[in-house]
Design a protein around this motif. Sequence first.
Motif, PDB file in Angstrom:
ATOM      1  N   MET A  69      55.081  24.096  60.857  1.00 38.35           N
ATOM      2  CA  MET A  69      53.922  24.682  61.512  1.00 38.35           C
ATOM      3  C   MET A  69      53.995  26.201  61.455  1.00 38.35           C
ATOM      4  SD  MET A  69      51.151  23.567  63.121  1.00 38.35           S
ATOM      5  CE  MET A  69      50.073  24.844  62.454  1.00 38.35           C
ATOM      6  N   VAL A  70      55.196  26.734  61.657  1.00 38.88           N
ATOM      7  CA  VAL A  70      55.408  28.182  61.562  1.00 38.88           C
ATOM      8  C   VAL A  70      55.096  28.654  60.144  1.00 38.88           C
ATOM      9  CG1 VAL A  70      57.087  30.049  61.749  1.00 38.88           C
ATOM     10  CG2 VAL A  70      57.134  28.163  63.398  1.00 38.88           C
ATOM     11  N   LYS A  71      55.642  27.968  59.159  1.00 37.90           N
ATOM     12  CA  LYS A  71      55.403  28.346  57.761  1.00 37.90           C
ATOM     13  C   LYS A  71      53.924  28.260  57.406  1.00 37.90           C
ATOM     14  CE  LYS A  71      59.907  26.510  56.312  1.00 37.90           C
ATOM     15  NZ  LYS A  71      60.584  25.420  55.555  1.00 37.90           N
ATOM     16  N   ALA A  72      53.249  27.243  57.924  1.00 35.00           N
ATOM     17  CA  ALA A  72      51.843  27.032  57.594  1.00 35.00           C
ATOM     18  C   ALA A  72      50.965  28.161  58.121  1.00 35.00           C
ATOM     19  CB  ALA A  72      51.370  25.688  58.147  1.00 35.00           C
ATOM     20  N   VAL A  73      51.197  28.592  59.365  1.00 41.88           N
ATOM     21  CA  VAL A  73      50.343  29.655  59.905  1.00 41.88           C
ATOM     22  C   VAL A  73      50.676  31.006  59.268  1.00 41.88           C
ATOM     23  CG1 VAL A  73      49.893  28.483  62.087  1.00 41.88           C
ATOM     24  CG2 VAL A  73      51.851  30.037  61.923  1.00 41.88           C
ATOM     25  N   VAL A  74      51.925  31.222  58.907  1.00 41.61           N
ATOM     26  CA  VAL A  74      52.273  32.461  58.200  1.00 41.61           C
ATOM     27  C   VAL A  74      51.590  32.472  56.838  1.00 41.61           C
ATOM     28  CG1 VAL A  74      54.148  33.738  57.083  1.00 41.61           C
ATOM     29  CG2 VAL A  74      54.451  32.860  59.398  1.00 41.61           C
ATOM     30  N   TYR A 208      36.692  20.615  49.786  1.00 42.90           N
ATOM     31  CA  TYR A 208      37.203  21.966  49.528  1.00 42.90           C
ATOM     32  C   TYR A 208      38.482  22.210  50.334  1.00 42.90           C
ATOM     33  CZ  TYR A 208      37.782  26.981  50.201  1.00 42.90           C
ATOM     34  OH  TYR A 208      38.321  28.238  50.299  1.00 42.90           O
ATOM     35  N   GLN A 209      38.470  21.821  51.586  1.00 39.52           N
ATOM     36  CA  GLN A 209      39.647  22.012  52.436  1.00 39.52           C
ATOM     37  C   GLN A 209      40.823  21.172  51.953  1.00 39.52           C
ATOM     38  OE1 GLN A 209      37.626  21.066  56.157  1.00 39.52           O
ATOM     39  NE2 GLN A 209      37.941  23.155  56.880  1.00 39.52           N
ATOM     40  N   MET A 210      40.541  19.995  51.438  1.00 40.21           N
ATOM     41  CA  MET A 210      41.608  19.151  50.902  1.00 40.21           C
ATOM     42  C   MET A 210      42.260  19.818  49.705  1.00 40.21           C
ATOM     43  SD  MET A 210      42.320  16.412  52.576  1.00 40.21           S
ATOM     44  CE  MET A 210      43.185  15.516  51.301  1.00 40.21           C
ATOM     45  N   ARG A 211      41.443  20.392  48.823  1.00 31.74           N
ATOM     46  CA  ARG A 211      41.990  21.091  47.661  1.00 31.74           C
ATOM     47  C   ARG A 211      42.812  22.295  48.096  1.00 31.74           C
ATOM     48  NH1 ARG A 211      36.715  20.124  45.732  1.00 31.74           N
ATOM     49  NH2 ARG A 211      36.137  22.320  46.093  1.00 31.74           N
ATOM     50  N   ARG A 212      42.313  23.025  49.058  1.00 28.91           N
ATOM     51  CA  ARG A 212      43.047  24.190  49.570  1.00 28.91           C
ATOM     52  C   ARG A 212      44.346  23.755  50.235  1.00 28.91           C
ATOM     53  NH1 ARG A 212      42.321  27.886  54.394  1.00 28.91           N
ATOM     54  NH2 ARG A 212      43.426  29.772  53.773  1.00 28.91           N
ATOM     55  N   CYS A 213      44.291  22.666  50.958  1.00 31.61           N
ATOM     56  CA  CYS A 213      45.483  22.127  51.612  1.00 31.61           C
ATOM     57  C   CYS A 213      46.544  21.786  50.569  1.00 31.61           C
ATOM     58  CB  CYS A 213      45.101  20.888  52.419  1.00 31.61           C
ATOM     59  SG  CYS A 213      46.474  20.143  53.343  1.00 31.61           S
ATOM     60  N   ASN A 214      46.147  21.108  49.508  1.00 31.10           N
ATOM     61  CA  ASN A 214      47.096  20.735  48.454  1.00 31.10           C
ATOM     62  C   ASN A 214      47.691  21.970  47.767  1.00 31.10           C
ATOM     63  OD1 ASN A 214      46.680  17.990  48.904  1.00 31.10           O
ATOM     64  ND2 ASN A 214      44.980  17.873  47.447  1.00 31.10           N
ATOM     65  N   THR A 215      46.842  22.979  47.544  1.00 32.11           N
ATOM     66  CA  THR A 215      47.322  24.217  46.918  1.00 32.11           C
ATOM     67  C   THR A 215      48.361  24.906  47.795  1.00 32.11           C
ATOM     68  OG1 THR A 215      45.216  24.542  45.774  1.00 32.11           O
ATOM     69  CG2 THR A 215      46.636  26.473  46.032  1.00 32.11           C
ATOM     70  N   LEU A 216      48.098  24.982  49.081  1.00 32.45           N
ATOM     71  CA  LEU A 216      49.028  25.633  50.009  1.00 32.45           C
ATOM     72  C   LEU A 216      50.339  24.872  50.112  1.00 32.45           C
ATOM     73  CD1 LEU A 216      46.512  26.651  52.810  1.00 32.45           C
ATOM     74  CD2 LEU A 216      47.794  28.197  51.323  1.00 32.45           C
ATOM     75  N   ILE A 217      50.270  23.556  50.094  1.00 28.55           N
ATOM     76  CA  ILE A 217      51.482  22.730  50.149  1.00 28.55           C
ATOM     77  C   ILE A 217      52.346  22.995  48.917  1.00 28.55           C
ATOM     78  CG2 ILE A 217      52.341  20.360  50.023  1.00 28.55           C
ATOM     79  CD1 ILE A 217      49.978  19.563  51.816  1.00 28.55           C
ATOM     80  N   GLN A 218      51.721  23.096  47.749  1.00 21.37           N
ATOM     81  CA  GLN A 218      52.458  23.400  46.524  1.00 21.37           C
ATOM     82  C   GLN A 218      53.099  24.774  46.602  1.00 21.37           C
ATOM     83  OE1 GLN A 218      49.679  22.933  43.320  1.00 21.37           O
ATOM     84  NE2 GLN A 218      49.672  20.700  43.408  1.00 21.37           N
ATOM     85  N   ARG A 219      52.371  25.753  47.112  1.00 20.32           N
ATOM     86  CA  ARG A 219      52.920  27.113  47.234  1.00 20.32           C
ATOM     87  C   ARG A 219      54.084  27.146  48.203  1.00 20.32           C
ATOM     88  NH1 ARG A 219      48.007  30.945  48.610  1.00 20.32           N
ATOM     89  NH2 ARG A 219      49.758  32.409  48.866  1.00 20.32           N
ATOM     90  N   MET A 220      53.975  26.420  49.306  1.00 19.31           N
ATOM     91  CA  MET A 220      55.073  26.363  50.280  1.00 19.31           C
ATOM     92  C   MET A 220      56.300  25.704  49.677  1.00 19.31           C
ATOM     93  SD  MET A 220      52.868  25.424  53.710  1.00 19.31           S
ATOM     94  CE  MET A 220      54.296  25.173  54.770  1.00 19.31           C
ATOM     95  N   SER A 221      56.081  24.684  48.865  1.00 17.30           N
ATOM     96  CA  SER A 221      57.201  23.996  48.219  1.00 17.30           C
ATOM     97  C   SER A 221      57.903  24.925  47.232  1.00 17.30           C
ATOM     98  CB  SER A 221      56.694  22.736  47.489  1.00 17.30           C
ATOM     99  OG  SER A 221      56.096  21.832  48.391  1.00 17.30           O
ATOM    100  N   GLN A 222      57.124  25.738  46.536  1.00 17.45           N
ATOM    101  CA  GLN A 222      57.720  26.666  45.566  1.00 17.45           C
ATOM    102  C   GLN A 222      58.514  27.763  46.255  1.00 17.45           C
ATOM    103  OE1 GLN A 222      54.251  27.971  43.447  1.00 17.45           O
ATOM    104  NE2 GLN A 222      54.027  26.060  42.287  1.00 17.45           N
ATOM    105  N   GLN A 223      58.053  28.183  47.426  1.00 19.11           N
ATOM    106  CA  GLN A 223      58.748  29.249  48.152  1.00 19.11           C
ATOM    107  C   GLN A 223      59.993  28.712  48.870  1.00 19.11           C
ATOM    108  OE1 GLN A 223      55.947  31.156  50.742  1.00 19.11           O
ATOM    109  NE2 GLN A 223      54.947  32.271  49.088  1.00 19.11           N
TER     110      GLN A 223
END
Length: 223
Positions: A69-74, A208-223
């Motif tokens: 949750m912390v990572k997501a809001v950051v 649109y939000q689902m696509r954005r959600c998936n993109t953010l999850i991928q970025r978080m996984s890479q970081q």
Amino acid sequence: MKKRKWTFRLFVRLPLLFFTVSVALVLLLRWVPVRYTPLMLKRAIQYRKVESFSTKHDWVSLKDISPEMVKAVVMTEDQKFYTHKGFDWDALKEMWDSHNRKGTRLRGCSTISQQTAKNVFSFGSHTSTRKVWEAYWTVLIEKLWSKDRIMEVYLNVIEMGPGIYGAESAAKHYYGIHAKSLNRRQAVSIAICLPNPLRYNPVKLSSYQMRRCNTLIQRMSQQ
């Protein structure tokens, strides 16, 4: 003589008193949970005629909130949270330059620190005076609180749905679990709804939000 005395009180004693009280309040809230905010009162009045409306707010410590949750809001709200001093000047400059060059809409660019100050110390009205008020409290909490404390307060008071405040209440309402059990997808789904929590629902995301959600999850996984 009386005029000089009145002027001294107005421009010296009153500002000094306000500063002393505000510092004392911020120091107190460095340790004391924020149980109620001006925004909660505002919404309670706004929805007073809606029978189904109720305020849901459960304070929990930061250790009882999922790191996801912390990572997501950051990631979604303020990627420079742990490095800036309350204001993201680069984002503000970029927004202003884009507005001047392309005529793009001016947006908030509020950091997590600014949003915390707004939620705890103001009613969130859309005025220039509020921005000055918000900036004052932002400086104080950045000076007197740790980043973890700012994040803890933010994740406990931010509006996450009609009458829903904080990660614990949101986790219970949307997923039937505690905030410490939120997984990455659930956390990101909540986070992307924060810009308009009265309109968006984490469990009913648009395509649109689902696509954005998936993109953010991928970025978080890479970081």
